[in-house]
Design an enzyme around this catalytic site. Structure first.
Site, PDB file in Angstrom:
ATOM      1  N   GLY A  14      46.563  -8.294  30.081  1.00  0.00           N
ATOM      2  CA  GLY A  14      47.128  -7.033  29.426  1.00  0.00           C
ATOM      3  C   GLY A  14      46.444  -6.537  28.228  1.00  0.00           C
ATOM      4  N   ARG A  24      33.765  -4.157  19.401  1.00  0.00           N
ATOM      5  CA  ARG A  24      32.686  -3.740  18.358  1.00  0.00           C
ATOM      6  C   ARG A  24      32.413  -4.969  17.451  1.00  0.00           C
ATOM      7  NH1 ARG A  24      33.677  -1.865  13.159  1.00  0.00           N
ATOM      8  NH2 ARG A  24      32.177  -0.210  12.253  1.00  0.00           N
ATOM      9  N   ARG A  75      43.496  -8.143  36.182  1.00  0.00           N
ATOM     10  CA  ARG A  75      43.756  -9.479  36.582  1.00  0.00           C
ATOM     11  C   ARG A  75      43.025  -9.827  37.898  1.00  0.00           C
ATOM     12  NH1 ARG A  75      48.882  -7.730  34.013  1.00  0.00           N
ATOM     13  NH2 ARG A  75      48.679  -8.976  32.114  1.00  0.00           N
ATOM     14  N   GLY A 105      45.141 -12.573  26.364  1.00  0.00           N
ATOM     15  CA  GLY A 105      46.474 -13.405  26.036  1.00  0.00           C
ATOM     16  C   GLY A 105      46.433 -14.762  26.615  1.00  0.00           C
ATOM     17  N   ASP A 106      47.693 -15.334  26.856  1.00  0.00           N
ATOM     18  CA  ASP A 106      47.682 -16.701  27.272  1.00  0.00           C
ATOM     19  C   ASP A 106      47.032 -17.064  28.553  1.00  0.00           C
ATOM     20  OD1 ASP A 106      49.701 -18.905  26.853  1.00  0.00           O
ATOM     21  OD2 ASP A 106      49.794 -18.457  29.044  1.00  0.00           O
ATOM     22  N   THR A 129      46.980  -9.476  22.233  1.00  0.00           N
ATOM     23  CA  THR A 129      48.144  -9.314  23.229  1.00  0.00           C
ATOM     24  C   THR A 129      49.194  -8.793  22.217  1.00  0.00           C
ATOM     25  OG1 THR A 129      49.855 -10.547  24.197  1.00  0.00           O
ATOM     26  CG2 THR A 129      48.722 -11.783  22.958  1.00  0.00           C
ATOM     27  N   ASP A 131      52.293  -9.293  22.404  1.00  0.00           N
ATOM     28  CA  ASP A 131      53.395 -10.278  22.701  1.00  0.00           C
ATOM     29  C   ASP A 131      53.364 -11.274  21.333  1.00  0.00           C
ATOM     30  OD1 ASP A 131      53.967  -9.104  24.933  1.00  0.00           O
ATOM     31  OD2 ASP A 131      53.141 -10.534  26.215  1.00  0.00           O
ATOM     32  N   ASP A 133      52.267 -14.146  21.101  1.00  0.00           N
ATOM     33  CA  ASP A 133      52.698 -15.238  21.622  1.00  0.00           C
ATOM     34  C   ASP A 133      51.795 -16.483  21.752  1.00  0.00           C
ATOM     35  OD1 ASP A 133      51.461 -14.153  23.749  1.00  0.00           O
ATOM     36  OD2 ASP A 133      53.064 -14.720  25.131  1.00  0.00           O
ATOM     37  N   ARG A 158      67.839   6.686  17.403  1.00  0.00           N
ATOM     38  CA  ARG A 158      68.830   6.503  16.600  1.00  0.00           C
ATOM     39  C   ARG A 158      69.281   7.999  16.346  1.00  0.00           C
ATOM     40  NH1 ARG A 158      70.886   2.933  13.860  1.00  0.00           N
ATOM     41  NH2 ARG A 158      69.382   1.379  13.776  1.00  0.00           N
ATOM     42  N   GLY A 174      57.199  -8.361  25.536  1.00  0.00           N
ATOM     43  CA  GLY A 174      57.074  -9.761  24.967  1.00  0.00           C
ATOM     44  C   GLY A 174      57.025 -10.947  25.512  1.00  0.00           C
ATOM     45  N   ARG A 175      57.075 -10.751  27.050  1.00  0.00           N
ATOM     46  CA  ARG A 175      56.833 -11.798  28.037  1.00  0.00           C
ATOM     47  C   ARG A 175      57.532 -13.172  27.564  1.00  0.00           C
ATOM     48  NH1 ARG A 175      51.422 -12.389  31.313  1.00  0.00           N
ATOM     49  NH2 ARG A 175      50.453 -13.855  29.717  1.00  0.00           N
ATOM     50  N   ALA A 190      67.715  -1.756  13.268  1.00  0.00           N
ATOM     51  CA  ALA A 190      68.599  -1.793  14.440  1.00  0.00           C
ATOM     52  C   ALA A 190      69.706  -2.955  13.975  1.00  0.00           C
ATOM     53  CB  ALA A 190      67.805  -2.460  15.691  1.00  0.00           C
ATOM     54  N   SER A 219      76.961   4.607  15.431  1.00  0.00           N
ATOM     55  CA  SER A 219      76.089   4.317  16.536  1.00  0.00           C
ATOM     56  C   SER A 219      75.545   3.139  16.345  1.00  0.00           C
ATOM     57  CB  SER A 219      74.887   5.428  16.565  1.00  0.00           C
ATOM     58  OG  SER A 219      73.907   4.964  15.525  1.00  0.00           O
ATOM     59  N   HIS A 256      55.409   0.766  29.092  1.00  0.00           N
ATOM     60  CA  HIS A 256      53.996   0.567  28.684  1.00  0.00           C
ATOM     61  C   HIS A 256      53.524   1.624  27.581  1.00  0.00           C
ATOM     62  CE1 HIS A 256      53.795  -1.450  32.604  1.00  0.00           C
ATOM     63  NE2 HIS A 256      52.649  -1.920  32.180  1.00  0.00           N
TER      64      HIS A 256
HETATM   65  P1  ADP Z   1      47.216 -12.381  29.856  1.00  0.00           P
HETATM   66  O1  ADP Z   1      45.709 -12.932  29.297  1.00  0.00           O
HETATM   67  O2  ADP Z   1      47.297 -11.115  29.112  1.00  0.00           O
HETATM   68  O3  ADP Z   1      47.937 -13.365  29.748  1.00  0.00           O
HETATM   69  P2  ADP Z   1      47.115 -13.009  32.764  1.00  0.00           P
HETATM   70  O4  ADP Z   1      48.265 -13.944  32.593  1.00  0.00           O
HETATM   71  O5  ADP Z   1      47.266 -11.838  33.715  1.00  0.00           O
HETATM   72  O6  ADP Z   1      47.136 -12.154  31.443  1.00  0.00           O
HETATM   73  O7  ADP Z   1      45.726 -13.702  32.973  1.00  0.00           O
HETATM   74  C1  ADP Z   1      44.573 -12.917  32.840  1.00  0.00           C
HETATM   75  C2  ADP Z   1      43.581 -13.326  33.679  1.00  0.00           C
HETATM   76  O8  ADP Z   1      43.221 -14.915  33.355  1.00  0.00           O
HETATM   77  C3  ADP Z   1      43.952 -13.566  35.303  1.00  0.00           C
HETATM   78  O9  ADP Z   1      43.893 -12.429  36.044  1.00  0.00           O
HETATM   79  C4  ADP Z   1      42.973 -14.822  35.764  1.00  0.00           C
HETATM   80  O10 ADP Z   1      41.930 -14.205  36.217  1.00  0.00           O
HETATM   81  C5  ADP Z   1      43.111 -15.667  34.405  1.00  0.00           C
HETATM   82  N1  ADP Z   1      43.951 -16.781  34.467  1.00  0.00           N
HETATM   83  C6  ADP Z   1      44.964 -16.721  34.184  1.00  0.00           C
HETATM   84  N2  ADP Z   1      45.719 -18.145  34.507  1.00  0.00           N
HETATM   85  C7  ADP Z   1      44.540 -18.657  35.107  1.00  0.00           C
HETATM   86  C8  ADP Z   1      44.415 -20.192  35.565  1.00  0.00           C
HETATM   87  N3  ADP Z   1      45.540 -20.988  35.599  1.00  0.00           N
HETATM   88  N4  ADP Z   1      43.278 -20.300  36.030  1.00  0.00           N
HETATM   89  C9  ADP Z   1      42.269 -19.580  36.046  1.00  0.00           C
HETATM   90  N5  ADP Z   1      42.204 -18.301  35.538  1.00  0.00           N
HETATM   91  C10 ADP Z   1      43.325 -17.954  35.051  1.00  0.00           C
END
Ligand code: ADP
Length: 326
Positions: A14, A24, A75, A105-106, A129, A131, A133, A158, A174-175, A190, A219, A256
């Protein structure tokens, strides 16, 4: 002298405002230290398809103020397979890229961790990210901008909520993490936030209603974190319709728009610091770490910690929100 002569940089998953500022910073800090840079387009997909171009300082001019990512993001399911990662590794060797800096992200860091282990390859991650998280860093790039976007949106909601005496449920991203909902609720004044972290402990909707949040007001706005656990704003509103039919309920899903916009000063500064710190990490021979920030100090967090641990919410904030919404 470092063995690293050339790095590749990519953004994945994301997108988040401030990713450009990070691109940069990584590019310029690398060049400053005599390291060549290659920009990899569309995340891990670009590694596989070979969408890779040399980056000079001018490639990253005039981007710090823009949301999104000039490197694009995608992705990539193929990268989740050993075969896909083999193609990516062959490409890296062919391109003469000695280390990678990945911003995402994650999921992005999970992919980086697997790849780094499989090929004993140096990678540094930067948490990008909205989120917030990722464990081991107080904040992630994009989070502050998204929070400000939510605050602006709720301020507007509001106005109409007050005119009509309505109860609004505003769903934020927030996933499965409640940082945006909780802090967004505090920042916008809020009445409550419904977040996944405490969903199993108590019925947050019932508590909010029972606390009589509407008594002194005409409200109410409740922020709901998107998640199967909370049911999202639609799920919560459905419950209100059946359990508390006296309320005139409306739902807004911010969606989004939370991902876009010019990054705030905080996100630009964070991204600039983390980008420079990613190059420092590689120069210091650090491997498979994410740049983080704790108490305004740069830290390096092993991938395994950043992605495996659930980042806890600050419970003091829950109490603050409850007290201030009387
Ligand atoms: P974010 O980084 O925002 O959490 P995603 O969860 O879509 O987004 O992960 C981004 C990309 O990272 C995925 O499209 C994939 O290419 C790679 N990825 C995610 N999980 C794995 C995994 N378990 N093994 C290998 N690549 C991964």
């Amino acid at each position: 002298m470092s063995a690293i002569k050339c790095i590749g940089i990519l953004t994945s998953g994301g997108d988040a405002p401030g990713m450009n500022a990070a691109i940069r910073a990584v590019t310029r800090a690398a060049i400053y230290n005599g390291i060549a840079v290659k920009g990899i387009y569309r995340g891990y997909k670009g590694l596989i398809t070979g969408e890779i171009v040399p980056f000079k300082t001018e490639n990253v001019s005039n981007i710090i103020q823009h949301g999104g990512t000039i490197l694009k993001t995608a992705r990539c399911l193929e990268f989740k397979t050993p075969e896909g990662r083999k193609v990516a590794y062959d490409r890296i060797v062919e391109e003469g890229i000695d280390a990678l800096v990945v911003i995402g992200g994650d999921g992005t860091l999970t992919g980086a961790r697997i790849f780094a282990q499989e090929y004993n390859y140096p990678i540094v991650g930067i948490p990008g990210t909205i989120d917030n998280d990722l464990f081991g860093t107080d904040i992630t790039i994009g989070y502050d901008t998204a929070l400000n976007t939510i605050m602006d949106a709720v301020d507007k909601i509001r106005d109409t909520a007050t005119s009509h005496d309505r109860l609004f449920f505003v769903e934020v991203m927030g996933r499965d993490a409640g940082f945006l909902a909780l802090n967004g609720a505090i920042a916008s004044g809020a009445e409550a936030a419904i977040i996944p972290e405490i969903a199993v402990e108590k019925d947050q909707l019932a508590e909010t209603i029972e606390n009589g949040f509407r008594k002194s007001k005409n409200s109410s706005i409740v922020l709901v974190a998107e998640s199967d656990i909370t049911g999202g704003a639609m799920g919560v509103a459905e419950r209100v319709k059946t359990e508390y039919p006296q309320f005139d309920v409306r739902v807004t899903i911010l969606g989004h728009l939370q991902r876009g916009g010019s990054p705030t000063a905080q996100d630009r500064i964070l991204a600039s610091r983390m980008g420079a710190a990613a190059i420092d990490a590689l120069l210091e021979d650090q491997r498979n770490v994410m740049t983080g920030i704790q108490n305004d100090q740069i830290v390096y967090v092993p991938f395994s910690k950043a992605i495996k641990n659930d980042k806890p919410i600050n419970r003091e904030l829950l109490n603050t929100l409850r007290i201030l919404s009387i």
